[in-house]
Write a protein that holds these residues in place. Sequence first.
Motif, PDB file in Angstrom:
ATOM      1  N   GLU A  87     -14.163  51.083   8.163  1.00 25.94           N
ATOM      2  CA  GLU A  87     -13.044  51.844   8.713  1.00 25.94           C
ATOM      3  C   GLU A  87     -13.589  53.030   9.502  1.00 25.94           C
ATOM      4  OE1 GLU A  87      -8.984  51.628   6.033  1.00 25.94           O
ATOM      5  OE2 GLU A  87     -10.295  53.352   5.860  1.00 25.94           O
ATOM      6  N   VAL A  88     -13.131  53.181  10.723  1.00 28.12           N
ATOM      7  CA  VAL A  88     -13.414  54.372  11.515  1.00 28.12           C
ATOM      8  C   VAL A  88     -12.053  54.969  11.859  1.00 28.12           C
ATOM      9  CG1 VAL A  88     -14.556  55.327  13.551  1.00 28.12           C
ATOM     10  CG2 VAL A  88     -15.510  53.299  12.428  1.00 28.12           C
ATOM     11  N   ASP A  89     -11.650  55.966  11.067  1.00 27.58           N
ATOM     12  CA  ASP A  89     -10.300  56.511  11.225  1.00 27.58           C
ATOM     13  C   ASP A  89     -10.067  57.078  12.627  1.00 27.58           C
ATOM     14  OD1 ASP A  89     -10.738  56.138   8.465  1.00 27.58           O
ATOM     15  OD2 ASP A  89      -9.226  57.633   7.972  1.00 27.58           O
ATOM     16  N   ARG A  90     -11.122  57.592  13.205  1.00 34.30           N
ATOM     17  CA  ARG A  90     -11.059  58.092  14.577  1.00 34.30           C
ATOM     18  C   ARG A  90     -12.419  57.851  15.208  1.00 34.30           C
ATOM     19  NH1 ARG A  90      -7.475  61.105  17.079  1.00 34.30           N
ATOM     20  NH2 ARG A  90      -8.054  62.036  19.070  1.00 34.30           N
ATOM     21  N   GLY A  91     -12.491  56.963  16.186  1.00 34.16           N
ATOM     22  CA  GLY A  91     -13.763  56.593  16.777  1.00 34.16           C
ATOM     23  C   GLY A  91     -14.440  57.756  17.482  1.00 34.16           C
ATOM     24  N   ALA A  92     -15.773  57.789  17.397  1.00 33.76           N
ATOM     25  CA  ALA A  92     -16.537  58.804  18.116  1.00 33.76           C
ATOM     26  C   ALA A  92     -16.882  58.333  19.519  1.00 33.76           C
ATOM     27  CB  ALA A  92     -17.819  59.118  17.341  1.00 33.76           C
ATOM     28  N   ARG A  93     -16.509  57.121  19.867  1.00 30.25           N
ATOM     29  CA  ARG A  93     -16.834  56.535  21.173  1.00 30.25           C
ATOM     30  C   ARG A  93     -15.665  56.691  22.138  1.00 30.25           C
ATOM     31  NH1 ARG A  93     -22.098  56.752  20.557  1.00 30.25           N
ATOM     32  NH2 ARG A  93     -22.021  57.215  18.320  1.00 30.25           N
ATOM     33  N   PRO A  94     -15.919  56.506  23.438  1.00 31.64           N
ATOM     34  CA  PRO A  94     -14.851  56.734  24.425  1.00 31.64           C
ATOM     35  C   PRO A  94     -13.637  55.826  24.263  1.00 31.64           C
ATOM     36  CG  PRO A  94     -17.001  56.693  25.496  1.00 31.64           C
ATOM     37  CD  PRO A  94     -17.214  56.242  24.078  1.00 31.64           C
ATOM     38  N   THR A  95     -13.856  54.593  23.801  1.00 32.19           N
ATOM     39  CA  THR A  95     -12.740  53.658  23.662  1.00 32.19           C
ATOM     40  C   THR A  95     -12.785  52.987  22.297  1.00 32.19           C
ATOM     41  OG1 THR A  95     -13.931  51.715  24.501  1.00 32.19           O
ATOM     42  CG2 THR A  95     -12.869  53.158  26.139  1.00 32.19           C
ATOM     43  N   PRO A  96     -11.633  52.555  21.795  1.00 33.36           N
ATOM     44  CA  PRO A  96     -11.630  51.783  20.543  1.00 33.36           C
ATOM     45  C   PRO A  96     -12.474  50.517  20.638  1.00 33.36           C
ATOM     46  CG  PRO A  96      -9.421  52.551  21.063  1.00 33.36           C
ATOM     47  CD  PRO A  96     -10.261  52.840  22.267  1.00 33.36           C
ATOM     48  N   GLN A  97     -12.468  49.885  21.811  1.00 33.39           N
ATOM     49  CA  GLN A  97     -13.238  48.658  21.973  1.00 33.39           C
ATOM     50  C   GLN A  97     -14.733  48.909  21.764  1.00 33.39           C
ATOM     51  OE1 GLN A  97     -10.845  49.773  23.935  1.00 33.39           O
ATOM     52  NE2 GLN A  97      -9.362  48.125  24.254  1.00 33.39           N
ATOM     53  N   GLU A  98     -15.228  50.021  22.313  1.00 35.65           N
ATOM     54  CA  GLU A  98     -16.633  50.362  22.128  1.00 35.65           C
ATOM     55  C   GLU A  98     -16.918  50.694  20.669  1.00 35.65           C
ATOM     56  OE1 GLU A  98     -20.687  51.465  23.103  1.00 35.65           O
ATOM     57  OE2 GLU A  98     -19.172  50.089  23.891  1.00 35.65           O
ATOM     58  N   SER A  99     -15.986  51.366  20.033  1.00 32.52           N
ATOM     59  CA  SER A  99     -16.137  51.694  18.626  1.00 32.52           C
ATOM     60  C   SER A  99     -16.227  50.434  17.776  1.00 32.52           C
ATOM     61  CB  SER A  99     -14.965  52.567  18.164  1.00 32.52           C
ATOM     62  OG  SER A  99     -15.069  52.897  16.798  1.00 32.52           O
ATOM     63  N   VAL A 100     -15.340  49.472  18.028  1.00 35.64           N
ATOM     64  CA  VAL A 100     -15.365  48.206  17.287  1.00 35.64           C
ATOM     65  C   VAL A 100     -16.680  47.469  17.533  1.00 35.64           C
ATOM     66  CG1 VAL A 100     -14.286  45.940  17.057  1.00 35.64           C
ATOM     67  CG2 VAL A 100     -12.858  47.984  17.200  1.00 35.64           C
ATOM     68  N   ARG A 101     -17.162  47.515  18.768  1.00 32.82           N
ATOM     69  CA  ARG A 101     -18.427  46.846  19.083  1.00 32.82           C
ATOM     70  C   ARG A 101     -19.571  47.428  18.254  1.00 32.82           C
ATOM     71  NH1 ARG A 101     -22.866  47.549  21.841  1.00 32.82           N
ATOM     72  NH2 ARG A 101     -22.236  49.569  22.692  1.00 32.82           N
ATOM     73  N   LEU A 102     -19.619  48.752  18.133  1.00 34.65           N
ATOM     74  CA  LEU A 102     -20.675  49.390  17.345  1.00 34.65           C
ATOM     75  C   LEU A 102     -20.540  49.048  15.862  1.00 34.65           C
ATOM     76  CD1 LEU A 102     -20.929  52.901  19.023  1.00 34.65           C
ATOM     77  CD2 LEU A 102     -22.568  51.024  19.158  1.00 34.65           C
ATOM     78  N   CYS A 103     -19.296  48.923  15.391  1.00 28.58           N
ATOM     79  CA  CYS A 103     -19.093  48.480  14.003  1.00 28.58           C
ATOM     80  C   CYS A 103     -19.656  47.082  13.809  1.00 28.58           C
ATOM     81  CB  CYS A 103     -17.608  48.505  13.660  1.00 28.58           C
ATOM     82  SG  CYS A 103     -16.882  50.156  13.562  1.00 28.58           S
ATOM     83  N   GLY A 104     -19.462  46.231  14.808  1.00 28.26           N
ATOM     84  CA  GLY A 104     -20.001  44.877  14.738  1.00 28.26           C
ATOM     85  C   GLY A 104     -21.514  44.856  14.725  1.00 28.26           C
TER      86      GLY A 104
END
Length: 297
Positions: A271-288
């Motif tokens: 869970e990333v309650d608020r991504g540190a990346r510019p977009t949610p898509q980039e945040s999800v990619r880093l989680c992956g």
Amino acid sequence: MKIRQDRLAINPLQWVASADGWIDPSLAPTLQEQLVVIRDAGITALHSAVPGDMPPKDYVERLAEHGISPAPGYIPVRLTEDAAERQTFRDTAARVAAQHAELGVPTVFLAMGMAKDAERVARPAVGHLAEQGRLERVRDLLAEIAGIIRAEGITPAFHPHVGTWAETEPETRFILDTVDASLLGFGPDMGHLAWAGADPAKLVRDYADRVASVHIKDLDLGLAARAREAGWDYRRTVLAGLWSEPGHGNADIDGFVAALPDDFDGWLIIEVDRGARPTPQESVRLCGEWAAEQAGS
């Protein structure tokens, strides 16, 4: 313990993080759009949240089209003197538990819910206004709802959460120590426990036989400590940059995972309650990327 790829999931909250430091579900893209991004990130399980107009069978099929399986979802409840509201919580718990049974997911997280104007949202992570009588009512409510969930054949996993009447380590221990293990499991969120100054890994070791599934978070521990000391509110702390993608903060994720029993068979839900990346898509990619590293290690 060896992390299984099929037990690594995501709850993509970064899509619903609002500009004011809260959560706004209306911001989420369509389920189809989310599934494409999650699939492309290499994540193979998703926090279960069946849309109100979709039968669970169709939900499973929709996920399966993208190679994704359902993982434990979440049931929040709140203390209330309103009989109708309390019945709504009971009905919702029964409905979500029944959905999990149909999805084939044996666990659901059970937590106290939050409201923007709540006293602990204004002064979070320090056990503000702690009162034994209220804590006992919280315990009784969680036990009651846990019984409803158990009646559907699902394990309720108690999930301490900052900003609620069950956020600190002593409150967590009280609830687990006074509700029988046969009724209530444990579903710790390492990020929320650490924000409240707890030792998440020690709690996992102390209640190892009750840990059903866990939430994985990364955060800035120094910021969390400063916010507690300065009395920042929930949203200010979040907006200051509390959360980050796994591996991009300084929380001891490895120590938390290592504390899980060798025979642990639950889900690890990122869970990333608020991504540190510019977009949610980039945040999800880093989680992956983090999930792939863990499953390959």
